[in-house]
Design a protein around this motif. Structure first.
Motif, short mmCIF file in Angstrom:
data_model
loop_
_atom_site.label_atom_id
_atom_site.label_comp_id
_atom_site.label_asym_id
_atom_site.label_seq_id
_atom_site.Cartn_x
_atom_site.Cartn_y
_atom_site.Cartn_z
N HIS A 87 0.84 -1.19 0.00
CA HIS A 87 0.00 0.00 0.00
C HIS A 87 0.87 1.24 0.00
CE1 HIS A 87 -3.22 -2.76 0.87
NE2 HIS A 87 -2.53 -3.23 1.88
N LEU A 109 2.19 0.16 18.04
CA LEU A 109 2.82 0.52 16.76
C LEU A 109 3.14 2.01 16.72
CD1 LEU A 109 3.70 -0.08 13.88
CD2 LEU A 109 1.33 0.14 13.17
N SER A 138 -1.90 -7.65 6.76
CA SER A 138 -2.59 -6.57 6.05
C SER A 138 -3.13 -5.50 6.99
CB SER A 138 -3.74 -7.16 5.23
OG SER A 138 -4.62 -7.88 6.07
N ARG A 139 -3.40 -5.88 8.23
CA ARG A 139 -3.88 -4.91 9.20
C ARG A 139 -2.86 -3.78 9.43
NH1 ARG A 139 -6.42 -2.10 12.54
NH2 ARG A 139 -5.76 -1.92 14.67
N ASN A 140 -1.58 -4.09 9.23
CA ASN A 140 -0.53 -3.09 9.46
C ASN A 140 0.25 -2.74 8.20
OD1 ASN A 140 -0.88 -2.73 12.35
ND2 ASN A 140 -0.15 -4.83 12.53
N GLY A 141 -0.46 -2.67 7.08
CA GLY A 141 0.20 -2.18 5.87
C GLY A 141 0.80 -3.25 4.98
#
Lengths: 510, 338
Positions: free
Chosen positions: A111, A478, B206-209
């Motif tokens: 992404h 995070l 996928s939850r973290n990019g």
């Protein structure tokens, strides 16, 4: 003269004996009963070894190809913020691998901002290697190119030499030894690479060091690990010796009128400067910016966590440990670098700390000094071990460039060798010494391999804290890890600026 | 004069013995307890706790085995059921017991005193599956089908304890050869391997990019997601995917070390870890279930599920075969994955 080189050599030699040779020997002794070369016939191991060497060589070539033109531009043109940029180039060294990986993936990941997903391709693997290693080459190249005597360049130009010939005949011979030492370091780092390249390119790109780590830390198969570690040491030693021979043969004392930088003039020069800066930013600074950008989006509650006592304690520890390690590194680096001028072996030994498998070292130290295994002294010594080669390297390059007439004049006027060193040679080497110290600081703050040693909760540094938070699920963890990484960068940048504060009488040097 | 110096000597001796009362505790790097509990223990027992972290559990155990001639700790916490047989065989553990509390049925750890337990299993990204309108895989075999290509990330068992636990579960369920056949199939279906849990969770999930909506993690991770959410959310963004042959029960314990000093304080520490304060406190610190039956469970654990079934190889098999399994796995999955 000889005695003045022998005495300082004793300190680093004793240190290397106690911290590297003895622990490694102890570990090998533990596993020697099972030594077998059959391991090397294993095609899987052969493949790992070949890959380790191949990718290290490829990174060296790529770093040279991209880094040298960048270094030339940075060494010849003056522009606003140049000094800060050179300091910032050391920031990749400080970043915990995992965080750096997140920064790169924020750009080129699934992404990513770039819009193409390069994760798990060799491209990102090479990018990861460049991110850490390009700064090493660029800074070495800038340092070297700054030593080129202005008069020689002027003569070449007056005689009508085209720029490429001026470079080849005048600048290249001067910068070669500087590049040689940077390339040697890059090879050793990549050969034993454990971190970012793997994270970005995938586990199939594991180096032989990963194999050694598994054998020691998980399987306690010290026999096979010992064979591989010795083999890796052999490769590293061969590279370091080649570098030492090369550098000794190349180093020439330079006159003290280095080339001055000029602002870029006219559009070809401006374009050159702009494209160089773009490449540099793309390779080394963009991932860091991505981390800052992601961190700034943290919620107020997470920002507030920065004031918690554990963060302040970690900041204090980072300061204390890297400060102590720097002090020790300065002493060791000065002695080793100065003494190594004469002896080829001693010159190659500067890189010994990077040639030995870190996990073997950690376990060897544990076997040899169990009673000190969780002591602050050993911890600081481990930090210093991985940091002081940079100081030694700086001293070595600077010492080679010293004009011999000055200390000789001092001696003729009756100064003792010690006094001549302190009053003449040392001040002349100071800029190089500061550069070496800055890299040493980056290594100490970045904590290469120190996580392999025993640790105590009360010793948690910023890096440890970042990894602790990334060891748990949850958005707050995070975000805090990213914020802490920014804090780490800020702290490191501050340290670099202070260490390399320009001196008044050396206003030109960086 | 003589009296005075005798008194001084006695005082010096006293203060020395007060300084010497230090209990050395070796733990893995995830060990974490509330600070006030530790201070309380030190005060009650008059010892100074010196906690030493030795890397992750496997690395820590090997450090203890290597230094058994000169023990670097008196008591060890964090040896789990994948390692306990190896530790016992190496002779580094002294017989340890605790009279405190009854141990949960699942949380048995012969050779040590169980402190906590948890389950390694698959987690999935709820949003990803909702957006993709893909039904959840119902079996591990589904993960080898084209519909689930490039969705799974696991940790390398050679460098990660969660990765190892998941590999062991597949072997216990399918037998060695059956398990490796499955691994070969998922490898060809775009399996991603990462070095450790943190790398998998923070760069691949996928939850973290990342690009992988299924990750090997703990059954309590969804609860931790809620606990550590920025704004207090009421539902976890991730959930457990409890598939047959994909759940491993992990039990962690504490034991005295052979040749360790301060046996009394060490026993007190063992009992301390079984005390109610620690058993409740550890839940949201280490994200494990308390081993002592009847301990109150933190409300946030409602977001996690306890799997009804799990598949573990026998302790003896894990001791004798793990190294070979891990080596075979790496040769099959990592090298061939080009």
């Amino acid at each position: 003269m000889n005695r003045s080189l022998t005495l300082p050599a004793l300190l680093p030699l004793a240190f290397l004996l106690l911290m590297v040779a003895a622990p490694l020997a102890r570990l090998l002794q533990e596993g020697h009963a099972g030594f077998s070369l059959a391991l090397l016939q294993d095609s899987y191991i052969q493949w790992r070894l070949a890959w380790s060497v191949g990718q290290a060589l490829a990174t060296c070539a790529l770093a040279l190809l991209i880094g040298l033109p960048l270094a030339w531009v940075l060494a010849r043109f003056d522009f606003a913020g140049r000094r800060l940029l050179l300091r910032m180039l050391m920031l990749p060294f400080v970043m915990p691998t995992l965080v750096a990986g997140m920064g790169v993936l924020a750009l080129f990941g699934p992404h990513g901002v770039a819009g193409v997903n390069l994760q798990d391709t060799p491209w990102l693997l090479l990018y990861g290697n460049l991110f850490y290693n390009l700064p090493l080459l660029v800074r070495a190249g800038v340092d070297g190119l700054e030593q080129v005597p202005a008069s020689r360049l002027a003569v070449a130009r007056t005689l009508g030499a085209p720029p490429w010939r001026t470079f080849w005949r005048v600048e290249w011979p001067v910068v070669r030894p500087w590049l040689a030492s940077a390339l040697c370091l890059i090879f050793l780092y990549c050969f034993a690479g454990f971190g970012l390249a793997l994270l970005l390119g995938g586990q199939r790109y594991a180096t032989v060091e990963v194999e050694i780590y598994t054998l020691v830390a998980y399987e306690l198969n010290l026999a096979d690990a010992g064979v591989l570690a010795l083999l890796a040491l052999g490769v590293g030693a061969a590279v370091a010796l080649a570098y030492a021979a090369l550098e000794r043969g190349l180093a020439r004392p330079q006159r003290l009128a280095p080339t001055l930088r000029t602002p870029a003039q006219g559009w070809p020069q401006r374009l050159l400067l702009a494209s160089a800066l773009t490449v540099l930013a793309l390779c080394c600074l963009l991932p860091l910016l991505a981390i800052v950008w992601r961190a700034l989006q943290a919620d107020a509650t997470v920002w507030a966590m920065l004031a918690e006592p554990e963060v302040l304690a970690a900041l204090g520890n980072t300061l204390r440990f890297s400060g102590a390690a720097l002090g020790l590194s300065l002493l060791l680096g000065l002695c080793h670098g100065w003494a190594a001028q004469r002896w080829l072996a001693l010159r190659a030994l500067v890189f010994l700390p990077f040639m030995v498998s870190p996990v073997c070292l950690a376990f060897g130290l544990l076997l040899l000094y169990p009673q000190y295994s969780a002591s602050v002294g050993l911890l600081i010594a481990a930090y210093a071990l991985l940091a002081y080669p940079f100081v030694a390297k700086g001293v070595l390059s600077a010492a080679a460039a010293l004009p011999p007439q000055l200390p000789q004049a001092a001696r003729t006027l009756g100064a003792t060798p010690w006094r001549s060193f302190c009053r003449v040679s040392l001040p002349l080497m100071r800029p190089a010494l500061r550069r070496g110290l800055a890299f040493a600081a980056a290594t100490a703050v970045g904590e290469f391999a120190v996580s392999l040693f025993l640790s105590r909760p009360e010793w948690a540094t910023l890096t440890t804290l970042i990894y602790q938070h990334l060891g748990r699920p949850g958005a707050a963890n995070l975000q805090l890890a990213l914020l802490l990484s920014c804090l780490l960068m800020l702290f490191a940048l501050l340290a670099f600026v202070v260490i390399e504060w320009p001196e008044k009488n050396h206003a030109r040097a960086d | 004069m003589l009296k005075k110096s005798v008194l001084l000597l006695a005082l010096a001796g006293l203060s020395l013995s007060a300084l010497a009362a230090e209990l050395r505790v070796m733990t893995h790097s995830s060990f974490s307890l509330p600070k006030d509990r530790i201070a309380e223990f030190e005060k009650q027992n008059g010892v100074k706790l010196s906690i030493v972290k030795g890397g992750d559990a496997g690395e820590m155990l090997n450090k203890l085995i290597l230094t058994r001639a000169n023990p670097i700790a008196d008591v060890v916490y964090g040896i789990d059921n994948t390692l306990i047989a190896k530790a016992s065989a190496a002779g580094i553990l002294a017989p340890t017991s605790s009279k405190l509390g009854r141990t949960e049925k699942d949380a048995q750890l012969p050779g040590a005193v169980a402190v906590d337990y948890g389950y390694v299993t698959l987690n999935y990204d709820k949003t990803w599956f909702a957006k993709a309108e893909l039904p959840l895989p119902a079996t591990l075999d589904d993960l080898a089908k084209p519909a689930y290509k490039d969705l799974l990330v696991v940790q390398n068992p050679a460098t990660s304890s969660t990765g190892l636990a998941f590999l062991l579960a597949t072997i216990a369920d399918r037998g060695e050869d059956g398990a490796f056949k499955w691994w070969e199939k998922v490898r060809d279906n775009g399996l991603k391997v990462s070095k450790g849990w943190s790398e998998a969770y923070y760069t691949d999930f996928s939850r973290n990019g990342g690009s992988r909506p299924i990750v090997v993690s703990y059954a309590t991770s969804p609860a931790a997601e809620v606990f550590y959410s920025k704004e207090k959310i009421s539902e976890s963004p991730t959930a457990n995917l409890l598939l047959k042959g994909g759940v491993f029960l992990q039990v962690e314990g504490v034991a005295l070390l052979t040749g360790g000093k301060e046996p009394q304080a060490a026993q007190a520490f063992v009992d301390f870890l079984r005390s109610e304060g620690v058993q409740t406190g550890l839940q949201t610190k280490m994200w494990m279930y308390p081993a002592v039956a009847g301990t109150a469970i933190d409300p946030v654990f409602a977001h996690a599920q306890k799997p009804a079934k799990f598949s573990n190889p026998s302790l003896a098999a894990m001791n004798s075969k793990t190294a070979a399994w891990v080596s075979r796995w790496n040769r099959l999955v990592v090298k061939q994955a080009n």
